[in-house]
Design a protein around this motif. Structure first.
Motif, PDB file in Angstrom:
ATOM      1  N   HIS A  16       0.840  -1.181   0.000  1.00 59.40           N
ATOM      2  CA  HIS A  16       0.000   0.000   0.000  1.00 59.40           C
ATOM      3  C   HIS A  16       0.886   1.245   0.000  1.00 59.40           C
ATOM      4  CE1 HIS A  16      -2.533   3.121   1.845  1.00 59.40           C
ATOM      5  NE2 HIS A  16      -3.491   2.547   1.174  1.00 59.40           N
ATOM      6  N   ILE A  17       0.519   2.222  -0.845  1.00 60.31           N
ATOM      7  CA  ILE A  17       1.292   3.464  -0.898  1.00 60.31           C
ATOM      8  C   ILE A  17       0.438   4.594  -0.334  1.00 60.31           C
ATOM      9  CG2 ILE A  17       2.414   5.147  -2.394  1.00 60.31           C
ATOM     10  CD1 ILE A  17       3.142   2.857  -4.244  1.00 60.31           C
ATOM     11  N   TYR A  23       0.308  12.595   4.568  1.00 63.77           N
ATOM     12  CA  TYR A  23       1.487  12.980   5.347  1.00 63.77           C
ATOM     13  C   TYR A  23       1.396  14.433   5.791  1.00 63.77           C
ATOM     14  CZ  TYR A  23       3.763   8.681   3.752  1.00 63.77           C
ATOM     15  OH  TYR A  23       4.095   7.385   3.500  1.00 63.77           O
ATOM     16  N   LYS A  61       0.494  11.870  19.624  1.00 64.06           N
ATOM     17  CA  LYS A  61       1.466  12.149  18.567  1.00 64.06           C
ATOM     18  C   LYS A  61       2.185  10.871  18.137  1.00 64.06           C
ATOM     19  CE  LYS A  61       4.066  15.947  19.357  1.00 64.06           C
ATOM     20  NZ  LYS A  61       4.796  16.850  20.293  1.00 64.06           N
ATOM     21  N   ALA A  62       2.585  10.070  19.122  1.00 59.93           N
ATOM     22  CA  ALA A  62       3.290   8.829  18.778  1.00 59.93           C
ATOM     23  C   ALA A  62       2.401   7.920  17.938  1.00 59.93           C
ATOM     24  CB  ALA A  62       3.740   8.116  20.050  1.00 59.93           C
ATOM     25  N   VAL A  65       2.249   9.112  14.392  1.00 59.88           N
ATOM     26  CA  VAL A  65       3.471   8.771  13.653  1.00 59.88           C
ATOM     27  C   VAL A  65       3.476   7.291  13.287  1.00 59.88           C
ATOM     28  CG1 VAL A  65       5.975   8.631  13.792  1.00 59.88           C
ATOM     29  CG2 VAL A  65       4.820  10.635  14.665  1.00 59.88           C
ATOM     30  N   VAL A  66       3.123   6.445  14.275  1.00 63.30           N
ATOM     31  CA  VAL A  66       3.172   4.998  14.025  1.00 63.30           C
ATOM     32  C   VAL A  66       2.184   4.612  12.936  1.00 63.30           C
ATOM     33  CG1 VAL A  66       2.635   2.757  15.026  1.00 63.30           C
ATOM     34  CG2 VAL A  66       4.033   4.373  16.306  1.00 63.30           C
ATOM     35  N   PHE A  69       2.942   7.798   9.390  1.00 61.74           N
ATOM     36  CA  PHE A  69       4.303   7.863   8.862  1.00 61.74           C
ATOM     37  C   PHE A  69       4.912   6.459   8.735  1.00 61.74           C
ATOM     38  CE2 PHE A  69       5.587  12.478  10.154  1.00 61.74           C
ATOM     39  CZ  PHE A  69       4.617  12.942   9.285  1.00 61.74           C
ATOM     40  N   MET A  70       4.654   5.641   9.718  1.00 65.01           N
ATOM     41  CA  MET A  70       5.267   4.312   9.682  1.00 65.01           C
ATOM     42  C   MET A  70       4.363   3.295   8.996  1.00 65.01           C
ATOM     43  SD  MET A  70       6.922   4.457  13.480  1.00 65.01           S
ATOM     44  CE  MET A  70       8.354   3.416  13.427  1.00 65.01           C
ATOM     45  N   GLN A  71       3.245   3.761   8.484  1.00 67.64           N
ATOM     46  CA  GLN A  71       2.356   2.960   7.622  1.00 67.64           C
ATOM     47  C   GLN A  71       1.829   1.698   8.270  1.00 67.64           C
ATOM     48  OE1 GLN A  71       4.388   2.411   3.898  1.00 67.64           O
ATOM     49  NE2 GLN A  71       4.295   4.581   3.454  1.00 67.64           N
ATOM     50  N   VAL A  72       1.724   1.715   9.596  1.00 66.66           N
ATOM     51  CA  VAL A  72       1.167   0.520  10.238  1.00 66.66           C
ATOM     52  C   VAL A  72      -0.318   0.402   9.928  1.00 66.66           C
ATOM     53  CG1 VAL A  72       0.599  -0.466  12.491  1.00 66.66           C
ATOM     54  CG2 VAL A  72       2.886   0.338  12.038  1.00 66.66           C
ATOM     55  N   THR A  76       0.100  -5.268   7.564  1.00 59.88           N
ATOM     56  CA  THR A  76      -0.568  -6.545   7.793  1.00 59.88           C
ATOM     57  C   THR A  76      -0.808  -6.750   9.287  1.00 59.88           C
ATOM     58  OG1 THR A  76       1.566  -7.612   7.962  1.00 59.88           O
ATOM     59  CG2 THR A  76       0.530  -7.587   5.811  1.00 59.88           C
ATOM     60  N   THR A  79       2.336  -7.045  11.239  1.00 59.54           N
ATOM     61  CA  THR A  79       2.976  -5.764  11.546  1.00 59.54           C
ATOM     62  C   THR A  79       2.286  -5.112  12.737  1.00 59.54           C
ATOM     63  OG1 THR A  79       3.252  -5.598   9.180  1.00 59.54           O
ATOM     64  CG2 THR A  79       3.844  -3.686  10.486  1.00 59.54           C
ATOM     65  N   TRP A  82       3.468  -6.772  15.940  1.00 61.17           N
ATOM     66  CA  TRP A  82       4.807  -6.428  16.414  1.00 61.17           C
ATOM     67  C   TRP A  82       4.927  -4.965  16.762  1.00 61.17           C
ATOM     68  CZ3 TRP A  82       8.182  -9.153  18.724  1.00 61.17           C
ATOM     69  CH2 TRP A  82       8.096 -10.530  18.591  1.00 61.17           C
ATOM     70  N   ALA A  83       4.110  -4.117  16.119  1.00 60.17           N
ATOM     71  CA  ALA A  83       4.147  -2.711  16.501  1.00 60.17           C
ATOM     72  C   ALA A  83       3.568  -2.539  17.905  1.00 60.17           C
ATOM     73  CB  ALA A  83       3.350  -1.888  15.494  1.00 60.17           C
TER      74      ALA A  83
END
Lengths: 111, 261, 580
Positions: A16-17, A23, A61-62, A65-66, A69-72, A76, A79, A82-83
């Motif tokens: 996924h993009i 952003y 905020k975290a 970002v997760v 930005f981090m595309q979680v 899947t 992911t 584990w995140a």
């Protein structure tokens, strides 16, 4: 078929993009929240509440970002797991606080 | 999927596919999960420091409140903006890596690297101040309480001698204000600055690693290294960089914005 | 095959006209030191870990010799302190933690799940280098004067007062910690993503489940101890006194953070061993493991609960009483999943065709000794009891029962079990049985007296002691020399077997796991074609009637070939049937 005979745990492995617009919006929120946290620190709400507000904003905020930005968010299940797991284990680690909170409780004679 | 199908896969595969993987999907998700697992270790790594911070701030709230006035809020604030912006530009670099736009990718990587240096320079000035003010823990530590604040200061039964002895045994020096209140402040303020240096130091170390990683990627892109046709390396660097950002998101309010009571 | 790093499959055969495998495709030093093949890295690890074990064992022998006399005639007090620190540091950080995962785990995980390699082969090689660098730093520190803090490095002694080479040792351990993190990340991703088609979670061997739980502990725990030890180094070198009581810091916080890893580290040592025992017991009882999912989930449960009991190391060091009560209760709970495993292994053997090979002897020894070690742990988890027993030889005996009687016996059992797979050669069975017996007797003679002398009040880490304890110490030291013989014999015959051992064939035990379906030693890519899995790792029940023991003499595993054929034919149907 109940089990897909593939290598992956995930059902949809296509990548996924995230679009730049997302952003930019997230970035604006982050800056806004930062301003908010600075502002809130100058308002005296009583020590406890101040800390709560500051940490809540930091957590929001975290999470932003997760997720973005981090595309979680589009990641899947694996992911996601584990995140999340690191933050869950932090709670275990912070269980240490229990010791410090209870140290001055009434002690039992002879302990 | 049968064995025959598995072999068929091997015939038209991506040049970036490593020998141990069957297809790109498997490889990509392995990278993402592997990176996240690594970030989990980083979370625990910093987590232990945050635990120490929480415990000591709970034990000595007044000292932490007093000591944090020696940090410069605007510098921390600017650094927060710098890091958040660098996270955005990193995300854009990843986006253009996914879009296979080499020029834009290099541009945004360069901006990110610039911001990281910016962060380090501001941090460096902050640390320089701390050195000049003798706020670095150790034998040269000096602590001046400009205006005693908070409950502990007012209680102040001024055990100057014993505390001064403790200080001397540590080799440090305390400069007392006129009315000489609570020299324990000085030793505990040392604890605050120990945490400050340990946590921002570890964070700055991660920023430096980030610069090295991004710099390497930048030069690989510049010289058109074949590995850079594949967006995963940039995406992994991005994940790492966002994590560094998250750590700062917590460090900033904890050190610079301690609320007064 | 895309990667250039792997050798071309058509390699000119050497004089011995063996089939090309991971051992014989190249004999160049470079191809060993720069290999990214998990099997070769496992062998590198095996060698370095054995070396560390030897050094740690020498330190142990020095301790035991010293303790034969109540007046301490061989070593000065200072050297004695350095000796037990060396023994602890080498054995815990450089032998027990990496022992099974880095050698057998590294070798077997891709084979067991049907993958060509681990997910990140270069990271795997990096992990071995980090281990080596860390180990060399720790050894340098020991050669240059040693460390006298004990392996626990309690502050403020380690951070303020000790004059030993604490910093260098700690940096060495820190680096070795990252080596084990690298291994953990690799295993987690590999087990999630690299399983062969059809290898569902509930067809995985229990060895894999155990390693998964181990890796999770490594990934979540190791960083905490790494930063804790780093803070001690920073305190020594840069005066950032985070644990320094003179600054208002709390040394007990060090203990909290240290044990947050170091207690789960016990499970890092024992879980892989439990995985090995599950494999051996099922194979040599010729039965499906009893209660597969219970054994599998008990590994995960141990991994999780293992993180919630660290405070039981601090009952008498100043932790709040109320916290101690909670930790005591949780410590009792963590015994449950361990007990589940013991019961299930025992139940697996019930009415099975038990085949008493050397690995099986090790496994039986493990079950007995681990049970003793675990049950004495319950004594120590009781608050009142612990006040009496803490810091005595009772504790020493308890954790040696778990780590030596448990983890190390399991490791040796596993080495014997998979030795034919790793080297392609059989070890001498008679000698192996003898060594297993000697180890068992020597072990008990070493550590049973320590329970008694500890109960009588002998504190750990002292080398002067009242004369009435001498008899127990003599017994223990005598046992240690027997144990040393028990460990020495395998070292000799393993090396002997490399050249003179009987050729093993792919499946000498008639086992069912995927790793036995490829040749021994395995080819570079593990499997000539990616296997499709249609059976469980423990489907022994179908074979019991046919007397699978006769497989031992078959050369290129006929039964397995047949099974794979059959699997391919009705792959669809079977995979439906076995779907968990």
């Amino acid at each position: 078929m109940e089990h897909e005979l593939t290598h992956s745990d995930a059902a949809h492995p296509t990548h996924h993009i995230t679009q730049p617009k997302v952003y930019y919006i997230v970035y604006c929120w982050l800056i806004l929240l930062m301003a908010l946290t600075i502002g809130a620190s100058y308002v005296n709400m009583g020590g406890g509440l101040n800390n709560l507000v500051a940490m809540t904003i930091a957590v929001i905020k975290a999470v932003l970002v997760v997720l973005f930005f981090m595309q979680v968010k589009s990641g899947t299940r694996l992911t996601w797991m584990w995140a999340a797991i690191g933050f869950i284990w932090l709670i275990f680690l912070f269980g240490t606080l229990g010791d410090y909170v209870t140290r001055n409780w009434i002690s039992v004679t002879g302990w | 999927m049968s064995v025959a199908a598995a072999e068929e896969h091997g015939q038209h595969h991506d040049p970036h596919l490593q020998h141990q993987f069957q297809d790109m999907d498997q490889q990509n998700e392995s990278y993402v999960v592997g990176m996240w697992t690594f970030l989990v270790t980083e979370i625990m790594f910093f987590g232990a420091l945050f635990l120490a911070y929480t415990i000591y701030r709970r034990d000595y709230p007044d000292v932490f409140l007093e000591a944090h006035h020696h940090l410069v809020v605007w510098m921390g604030g600017v650094n927060t903006v710098v890091l958040l912006t660098s996270s955005l530009t990193m995300a854009m670099a990843v986006y253009y890596a996914q879009m296979k736009n080499r020029q834009r990718q290099m541009l945004f990587l360069a901006i990110t690297i610039m911001f990281s240096f910016c962060f380090l320079i501001i941090k460096g000035f902050e640390w320089k101040n701390k050195f000049e003010e003798h706020h670095v823990p150790g034998p040269y530590f000096e602590y001046k309480i400009e205006e005693p604040k908070g409950a502990e200061a007012r209680r102040a039964p001024a055990k100057i001698e014993s505390a001064a002895l403790t200080q001397m045994s540590k080799g440090g020096k305390v400069v007392f204000p006129k009315d000489a209140v609570v020299p324990e402040y000085a030793s505990r303020a040392q604890l605050f600055f120990s945490l400050y240096f340990a946590m921002t130091g570890l964070h700055a170390f991660h920023v430096i690693i980030g610069i090295l990683v991004m710099g390497t990627l930048f030069f690989m892109l510049m010289f058109k290294h074949p590995a850079t046709d594949y967006y995963m390396p940039v995406e992994m660097a991005g994940l790492y960089w966002h994590f560094v950002d998250i750590v700062w998101i917590f460090l900033f309010p904890l050190f610079y914005l301690i609320p007064g009571s | 095959m895309s990667a250039t790093s792997l050798p071309p499959s058509a390699i000119p055969l050497r004089a011995g006209d063996e089939k090309p495998n991971y051992l014989n495709w190249s004999y160049a030093v470079k191809d060993w030191l720069l290999t990214i093949d998990h099997k070769r890295i496992a062998v590198l690890y095996l060698i370095s870990i054995s070396f560390m074990f030897l050094l740690g064992g020498i330190a142990a022998m020095m301790i035991r010799i010293e303790l034969t006399s109540p007046h301490g005639q061989l070593l000065t007090s200072e050297v004695y302190n350095k000796m037990f620190t060396m023994h602890g540091v080498l054995m815990v950080f450089f032998f027990l933690v990496p022992s099974i995962p880095a050698t057998l785990g590294n070798f077997l995980i891709p084979l067991m799940i049907g993958a060509k390699d681990l997910a990140f082969p270069r990271l795997n090689l990096l992990s071995w280098y980090l281990y080596t660098i860390g180990g060399l730093m720790a050894l340098t520190a020991m050669v240059m004067g040693g460390v006298d803090t004990g392996w626990t490095f309690y502050t403020p002694y380690s951070s303020v007062y000790s004059n030993g080479n604490v910093s260098l040792t700690l940096v060495g351990i820190f680096i070795a910690g990252f080596s084990s993190i690298a291994t953990g990340i690799n295993f987690i991703v590999t087990i999630h993503k690299m399983r062969a088609p059809g290898m569902t979670w509930f067809r995985l061997p229990l060895f894999i489940w155990a390693h998964y739980a181990t890796s999770v502990i490594i990934v979540l725990g190791t960083p905490v101890v790494a930063i804790t030890l780093a803070l001690v180094v920073v305190e020594r070198l840069l005066h950032l006194g985070i644990f320094n009581p003179a600054l208002g810091g709390d040394p007990i916080l060090f203990q909290h953070m240290f044990w947050f890893y170091s207690h789960p580290a016990v499970y890092i040592m024992i879980l892989p061993s439990m995985g090995i025992i599950s494999e051996i017991i099922a194979c040599f009882s010729r039965k499906r493991i009893f209660g597969y999912s219970f054994v599998a989930f008990s590994s995960i449960a141990i991994g999780v609960f293992g993180f919630l009991v660290w405070g039981h190391h601090m009952f008498v060091t100043g932790q709040s009483m109320y916290t101690s009560m909670v930790f005591s209760a949780l410590s009792f709970i963590v015994a449950v999943p361990s007990a589940i495993k013991v019961f299930n292994w025992t139940a697996t053997m019930y009415k099975g065709q038990v085949w008493l090979t050397a690995p099986m002897l090790y496994a039986l020894g493990f079950i007995g000794l681990f049970t003793v070690g675990g049950l004495t742990g319950l004594y120590l988890a009781s608050l009142a009891m612990d006040v009496h027993l803490n810091m005595t030889y009772f504790v020493v005996a308890h954790f040696h029962f778990v780590m030596v009687g448990g983890a190390t016996l399991g490791y040796l059992g596993g080495l014997h079990f998979w030795w034919p797979k790793i080297t392609g050669r059989m070890y001498p069975e008679g000698w192996a049985k003898l060594a297993a017996g000697i180890s068992f007797i020597g072990f008990n003679l070493t550590f049973l007296p320590q329970f008694i002398v500890g109960y009588l009040g002998m504190p750990r880490r002292y080398h002067y002691y009242p004369a009435e304890y001498q008899v127990w110490h003599i017994l223990s030291s005598a046992g240690a020399s027997v144990l040393a013989v028990g460990y020495g014999i395998p070292l000799i015959y393993f090396i002997w077997s490399l050249k003179y051992g009987e050729k093993a064939g792919p499946n000498p035990w008639g086992a069912i796991g995927l790793e036995w379906q490829t040749s021994s030693p395995p080819p570079m890519e593990n499997f000539h074609e990616i296997p499709v899995v249609t059976w469980e790792a423990y489907a022994y029940d179908d074979e019991t009637e046919h007397g699978a023991q006769e497989d031992r003499k078959d050369m290129p595993g006929t039964s397995s070939a047949v099974r794979q054929e059959a699997g391919r034919d009705n792959e669809e149907g079977n995979s439906e049937a076995h779907a968990a």
